[in-house]
Design a protein around this motif. Structure first.
Motif, PDB file in Angstrom:
ATOM      1  N   VAL A  26     100.671   5.301  76.518  1.00 15.98           N
ATOM      2  CA  VAL A  26     100.307   5.824  75.214  1.00 15.98           C
ATOM      3  C   VAL A  26      99.320   4.877  74.553  1.00 15.98           C
ATOM      4  O   VAL A  26      99.452   3.661  74.624  1.00 15.98           O
ATOM      5  CB  VAL A  26     101.575   5.975  74.341  1.00 15.98           C
ATOM      6  N   ASP A  27      98.320   5.422  73.904  1.00 14.10           N
ATOM      7  CA  ASP A  27      97.351   4.637  73.151  1.00 14.10           C
ATOM      8  C   ASP A  27      98.050   4.054  71.931  1.00 14.10           C
ATOM      9  O   ASP A  27      98.546   4.788  71.078  1.00 14.10           O
ATOM     10  CB  ASP A  27      96.189   5.547  72.742  1.00 14.10           C
ATOM     11  N   ALA A  28      98.116   2.743  71.824  1.00 15.02           N
ATOM     12  CA  ALA A  28      98.851   2.075  70.758  1.00 15.02           C
ATOM     13  C   ALA A  28      98.125   2.076  69.426  1.00 15.02           C
ATOM     14  O   ALA A  28      98.707   1.718  68.414  1.00 15.02           O
ATOM     15  CB  ALA A  28      99.156   0.636  71.174  1.00 15.02           C
ATOM     16  N   ALA A  29      96.880   2.472  69.392  1.00 13.07           N
ATOM     17  CA  ALA A  29      96.127   2.485  68.137  1.00 13.07           C
ATOM     18  C   ALA A  29      96.845   3.379  67.128  1.00 13.07           C
ATOM     19  O   ALA A  29      97.149   4.525  67.412  1.00 13.07           O
ATOM     20  CB  ALA A  29      94.711   2.968  68.367  1.00 13.07           C
ATOM     21  N   GLY A  30      97.150   2.843  65.981  1.00 13.81           N
ATOM     22  CA  GLY A  30      97.802   3.612  64.935  1.00 13.81           C
ATOM     23  C   GLY A  30      99.314   3.565  64.964  1.00 13.81           C
ATOM     24  O   GLY A  30      99.963   4.155  64.109  1.00 13.81           O
ATOM     25  N   ASP A  31      99.911   2.884  65.938  1.00 11.59           N
ATOM     26  CA  ASP A  31     101.366   2.827  66.012  1.00 11.59           C
ATOM     27  C   ASP A  31     101.964   1.888  64.976  1.00 11.59           C
ATOM     28  O   ASP A  31     101.405   0.840  64.658  1.00 11.59           O
ATOM     29  CB  ASP A  31     101.831   2.365  67.399  1.00 11.59           C
ATOM     30  N   TRP A  32     103.128   2.275  64.482  1.00 11.21           N
ATOM     31  CA  TRP A  32     103.974   1.425  63.653  1.00 11.21           C
ATOM     32  C   TRP A  32     105.178   1.066  64.516  1.00 11.21           C
ATOM     33  O   TRP A  32     105.751   1.921  65.189  1.00 11.21           O
ATOM     34  CB  TRP A  32     104.427   2.173  62.403  1.00 11.21           C
ATOM     35  N   LEU A  33     105.565  -0.219  64.503  1.00 13.36           N
ATOM     36  CA  LEU A  33     106.645  -0.729  65.340  1.00 13.36           C
ATOM     37  C   LEU A  33     107.772  -1.276  64.482  1.00 13.36           C
ATOM     38  O   LEU A  33     107.541  -1.769  63.370  1.00 13.36           O
ATOM     39  CB  LEU A  33     106.132  -1.860  66.237  1.00 13.36           C
ATOM     40  N   CYS A  34     108.978  -1.237  65.018  1.00 18.66           N
ATOM     41  CA  CYS A  34     110.117  -1.884  64.359  1.00 18.66           C
ATOM     42  C   CYS A  34     109.810  -3.370  64.260  1.00 18.66           C
ATOM     43  O   CYS A  34     109.415  -3.996  65.243  1.00 18.66           O
ATOM     44  CB  CYS A  34     111.383  -1.650  65.179  1.00 18.66           C
ATOM     45  N   ALA A  35     109.985  -3.954  63.087  1.00 17.53           N
ATOM     46  CA  ALA A  35     109.658  -5.365  62.885  1.00 17.53           C
ATOM     47  C   ALA A  35     110.586  -6.297  63.663  1.00 17.53           C
ATOM     48  O   ALA A  35     110.223  -7.433  63.942  1.00 17.53           O
ATOM     49  CB  ALA A  35     109.714  -5.715  61.394  1.00 17.53           C
ATOM     50  N   TRP A  36     111.765  -5.841  64.066  1.00 17.79           N
ATOM     51  CA  TRP A  36     112.711  -6.700  64.778  1.00 17.79           C
ATOM     52  C   TRP A  36     112.509  -6.670  66.291  1.00 17.79           C
ATOM     53  O   TRP A  36     112.488  -7.704  66.928  1.00 17.79           O
ATOM     54  CB  TRP A  36     114.157  -6.302  64.446  1.00 17.79           C
ATOM     55  N   CYS A  37     112.367  -5.473  66.863  1.00 16.78           N
ATOM     56  CA  CYS A  37     112.331  -5.385  68.331  1.00 16.78           C
ATOM     57  C   CYS A  37     111.010  -4.846  68.881  1.00 16.78           C
ATOM     58  O   CYS A  37     110.850  -4.744  70.086  1.00 16.78           O
ATOM     59  CB  CYS A  37     113.490  -4.521  68.832  1.00 16.78           C
ATOM     60  N   LEU A  38     110.081  -4.479  68.004  1.00 18.49           N
ATOM     61  CA  LEU A  38     108.761  -3.953  68.358  1.00 18.49           C
ATOM     62  C   LEU A  38     108.809  -2.605  69.074  1.00 18.49           C
ATOM     63  O   LEU A  38     107.869  -2.223  69.754  1.00 18.49           O
ATOM     64  CB  LEU A  38     107.950  -4.975  69.162  1.00 18.49           C
ATOM     65  N   ASN A  39     109.897  -1.872  68.882  1.00 19.92           N
ATOM     66  CA  ASN A  39     109.991  -0.504  69.392  1.00 19.92           C
ATOM     67  C   ASN A  39     109.022   0.373  68.597  1.00 19.92           C
ATOM     68  O   ASN A  39     108.907   0.256  67.382  1.00 19.92           O
ATOM     69  CB  ASN A  39     111.428   0.017  69.207  1.00 19.92           C
ATOM     70  N   ARG A  40     108.325   1.246  69.270  1.00 18.22           N
ATOM     71  CA  ARG A  40     107.383   2.174  68.623  1.00 18.22           C
ATOM     72  C   ARG A  40     108.184   3.197  67.825  1.00 18.22           C
ATOM     73  O   ARG A  40     109.001   3.923  68.379  1.00 18.22           O
ATOM     74  CB  ARG A  40     106.572   2.849  69.726  1.00 18.22           C
ATOM     75  N   VAL A  41     107.972   3.253  66.480  1.00 19.35           N
ATOM     76  CA  VAL A  41     108.778   4.137  65.639  1.00 19.35           C
ATOM     77  C   VAL A  41     107.981   5.235  64.936  1.00 19.35           C
ATOM     78  O   VAL A  41     108.558   6.243  64.520  1.00 19.35           O
ATOM     79  CB  VAL A  41     109.613   3.346  64.603  1.00 19.35           C
ATOM     80  N   ALA A  42     106.677   5.069  64.775  1.00 19.13           N
ATOM     81  CA  ALA A  42     105.866   6.094  64.114  1.00 19.13           C
ATOM     82  C   ALA A  42     104.403   5.884  64.483  1.00 19.13           C
ATOM     83  O   ALA A  42     104.037   4.845  65.029  1.00 19.13           O
ATOM     84  CB  ALA A  42     106.044   6.033  62.604  1.00 19.13           C
ATOM     85  N   ASN A  43     103.589   6.891  64.159  1.00 24.87           N
ATOM     86  CA  ASN A  43     102.160   6.778  64.387  1.00 24.87           C
ATOM     87  C   ASN A  43     101.412   7.204  63.139  1.00 24.87           C
ATOM     88  O   ASN A  43     101.823   8.145  62.449  1.00 24.87           O
ATOM     89  CB  ASN A  43     101.710   7.619  65.584  1.00 24.87           C
ATOM     90  N   GLU A  44     100.338   6.528  62.875  1.00 23.83           N
ATOM     91  CA  GLU A  44      99.506   6.759  61.692  1.00 23.83           C
ATOM     92  C   GLU A  44      99.082   8.225  61.559  1.00 23.83           C
ATOM     93  O   GLU A  44      99.024   8.763  60.453  1.00 23.83           O
ATOM     94  CB  GLU A  44      98.285   5.841  61.774  1.00 23.83           C
ATOM     95  N   LYS A  45      98.816   8.892  62.674  1.00 20.72           N
ATOM     96  CA  LYS A  45      98.362  10.288  62.633  1.00 20.72           C
ATOM     97  C   LYS A  45      99.447  11.231  62.128  1.00 20.72           C
ATOM     98  O   LYS A  45      99.163  12.369  61.743  1.00 20.72           O
ATOM     99  CB  LYS A  45      97.879  10.740  64.013  1.00 20.72           C
ATOM    100  N   ASP A  46     100.704  10.769  62.068  1.00 21.03           N
ATOM    101  CA  ASP A  46     101.822  11.601  61.642  1.00 21.03           C
ATOM    102  C   ASP A  46     102.216  11.384  60.180  1.00 21.03           C
ATOM    103  O   ASP A  46     103.286  11.835  59.756  1.00 21.03           O
ATOM    104  CB  ASP A  46     103.038  11.355  62.546  1.00 21.03           C
TER     105      ASP A  46
END
Length: 133
Positions: A26-46
């Motif tokens: 997945v293209d990581a551009a625009g991703d928001w990650l959990c600050a603790w574990c860096l799990n991908r939780v949302a994307n800017e386009k959403d």
């Protein structure tokens, strides 16, 4: 007669930090990650605009202030609890908790009503770094 009693000792929970077995396609551009574990939780386009905006500042009944961003969908989150209208920040929308699906940290709230969306706490997320070779 034998009694089987377990003694629980308090401790400190540590987040699971393991190696990922596969590279994300997945293209990581625009991703928001959990600050603790860096799990991908949302994307800017959403991002989701409620009443014309997608960033809000609210205080809970204890006076704790939260800056949230609204998203039409989340990626690495799970819903916790039964939706309630008590103390809702969005009229007519019931809320439940949104937790990181990897480490379990509270990241915000899910809302259901006329619209369904998530409000994620800005300080509990970080933006993904996208690098190319």
């Amino acid at each position: 007669m034998t009694s089987s009693v377990e003694i629980l000792k308090p401790g400190v929970a540590e987040p699971f930090v393991g190696e990922r077995s596969e590279t994300s396609t997945v293209d990581a551009a625009g991703d928001w990650l959990c600050a603790w574990c860096l799990n991908r939780v949302a994307n800017e386009k959403d991002r989701f605009k409620f009443a014309g905006q997608d960033e809000f500042t609210f205080a809970n009944p204890e006076g704790i202030q939260f800056e949230i961003i609204t998203f039409v969908q989340t990626l690495g989150c799970r819903e916790m609890g039964v939706p309630t209208l008590a103390f809702t920040w969005f009229d007519g929308h019931a809320w439940s908790y949104c937790h990181c699906s990897l480490c379990g940290r509270h990241l915000g709230w899910y809302y259901v009503g006329q619209h369904s969306f998530a409000g994620l706490i800005k300080s509990r997320m970080v933006r993904a770094l996208y690098m190319r070779n």
